[in-house]
Scaffold this active site. Structure first.
Site, PDB file in Angstrom:
ATOM      1  N   ARG A  91       0.850  -1.192   0.000  1.00  0.00           N
ATOM      2  CA  ARG A  91       0.000   0.000   0.000  1.00  0.00           C
ATOM      3  C   ARG A  91       0.886   1.243   0.000  1.00  0.00           C
ATOM      4  O   ARG A  91       1.024   1.921   1.009  1.00  0.00           O
ATOM      5  CB  ARG A  91      -0.942  -0.018   1.204  1.00  0.00           C
ATOM      6  CG  ARG A  91      -2.082  -1.013   1.042  1.00  0.00           C
ATOM      7  CD  ARG A  91      -2.835  -1.223   2.333  1.00  0.00           C
ATOM      8  NE  ARG A  91      -4.079  -1.956   2.125  1.00  0.00           N
ATOM      9  CZ  ARG A  91      -4.154  -3.266   1.924  1.00  0.00           C
ATOM     10  NH1 ARG A  91      -3.048  -3.995   1.921  1.00  0.00           N
ATOM     11  NH2 ARG A  91      -5.319  -3.854   1.731  1.00  0.00           N
ATOM     12  N   HIS A 128     -10.202   1.685  -0.981  1.00  0.00           N
ATOM     13  CA  HIS A 128     -10.055   1.548  -2.429  1.00  0.00           C
ATOM     14  C   HIS A 128     -11.422   1.353  -3.083  1.00  0.00           C
ATOM     15  O   HIS A 128     -12.227   0.561  -2.603  1.00  0.00           O
ATOM     16  CB  HIS A 128      -9.200   0.327  -2.775  1.00  0.00           C
ATOM     17  CG  HIS A 128      -7.760   0.430  -2.372  1.00  0.00           C
ATOM     18  ND1 HIS A 128      -7.304   0.048  -1.139  1.00  0.00           N
ATOM     19  CD2 HIS A 128      -6.686   0.845  -3.080  1.00  0.00           C
ATOM     20  CE1 HIS A 128      -5.996   0.218  -1.088  1.00  0.00           C
ATOM     21  NE2 HIS A 128      -5.589   0.709  -2.252  1.00  0.00           N
ATOM     22  N   ASN A 149      -8.308   6.862  -6.779  1.00  0.00           N
ATOM     23  CA  ASN A 149      -9.072   5.631  -6.558  1.00  0.00           C
ATOM     24  C   ASN A 149      -9.382   5.405  -5.081  1.00  0.00           C
ATOM     25  O   ASN A 149      -9.935   4.379  -4.713  1.00  0.00           O
ATOM     26  CB  ASN A 149      -8.271   4.433  -7.115  1.00  0.00           C
ATOM     27  CG  ASN A 149      -8.987   3.111  -6.945  1.00  0.00           C
ATOM     28  OD1 ASN A 149     -10.147   2.962  -7.339  1.00  0.00           O
ATOM     29  ND2 ASN A 149      -8.320   2.136  -6.323  1.00  0.00           N
TER      30      ASN A 149
END
Length: 281
Positions: A91, A128, A149
């Site tokens: 991430r 997300h 996103n």
């Protein structure tokens, strides 16, 4: 003089006809532009503001809203190639390089606590829209970590029924091989803002997701809506809604390339039996 008048009258009539019935079909055509992209099925979501940015990447397509700083919708196609694999899913958050600084949120830095960590009272996490876990087979998986996103999601939703729905969608890929997903935010109530964000923005009050598959010659579709305050243990199946409900609440239009009768049947259906076979709770 009479001869001049004889020619002047048809000219005036022609001018009026041109004003009422333009020769150029572009002036009268309201058909949405054709955008060919593997992430769209039966048309992309319509009715986003004209000022939005359309971003198309290997793993998804999205419409980024300049005012909210979040995507109005994200579309992505899943196959076993994307969902099955052993890639290390890191991430590493990044500001979207394709958007101007005033069009998106900026990723935090190691030197400065970012706005998600600082907003403990609101319990927001980076949610997300195209989920990272669905792309562990793709070398492009890091694309989902762009802030275009990402949306602020409360932890109980992000780690509860929303996450379980994403997992159920991945199970659908095993059965049908191809699954299309459309997802995005709702703004139906005021939510606490991100306290350290440098840009004006609007936090969603809830989220929607539409899943579409082709089952032989039949198109199947299911829609879900979950609010930010959804309980962690809430059953996914209780959030099943009609696609028409998502249209009414989001202002978007879906599946518009289908014949009218087929589209009306799909958006007004509540496919409880089909969903009960794969949603898992």
């Amino acid at each position: 003089m009479k001869r001049l008048k004889a020619f002047a009258l048809p000219g005036a009539v022609l001018l009026i006809l041109l004003l009422v019935y333009p020769i150029s079909p572009c002036l009268a055509d309201t058909t949405p532009p054709e955008i060919h992209c593997k992430h769209f099925t039966h048309g992309y979501p319509l009715n986003s503001p004209a000022t939005n940015d359309l971003v198309i990447r290997d793993l998804y397509a999205l419409s980024s809203n300049d005012e909210t700083k979040f995507a109005d919708w994200v579309c992505y196609k899943l196959t076993p190639h994307e969902t099955m694999g052993t890639l290390d899913l890191e991430r590493g958050w990044h500001t979207d390089p394709w958007l101007a600084e005033n069009e998106t949120l900026e990723a935090g830095t190691k030197e400065k606590d970012d706005y998600f960590k600082a907003n403990k009272e609101s319990d927001y996490q980076r949610g997300h829209l195209a989920p990272l876990a669905s792309f562990k087979g793709s070398r492009y998986a890091s694309q989902v970590n762009f802030y275009s996103n990402i949306t602020p999601q409360k932890s109980a939703l992000n780690g509860g029924p929303w996450m379980r729905l994403e997992g159920a969608v991945r199970n659908l890929v095993v059965k049908y091989q191809e699954v299309w997903v459309m997802t995005g935010p709702l703004y139906e109530g005021d939510m606490p803002a991100l306290s350290n964000a440098g840009e004006a923005h609007k936090v969603p009050s809830g989220f929607w997701k539409i899943i579409v598959i082709e089952d032989g010659e039949q198109t199947r579709a299911a829609a879900f809506i979950m609010g930010q305050d959804t309980d962690r243990k809430s059953k996914v199946s209780t959030h099943l809604v009609k696609i028409k409900d998502v249209e009414d609440r989001s202002g978007l239009k879906f599946l518009w390339e289908l014949p009218d009768q087929e589209r009306e049947g799909l958006i007004n259906a509540l496919p409880s039996a089909w969903v009960g076979g794969w949603v898992g709770d």
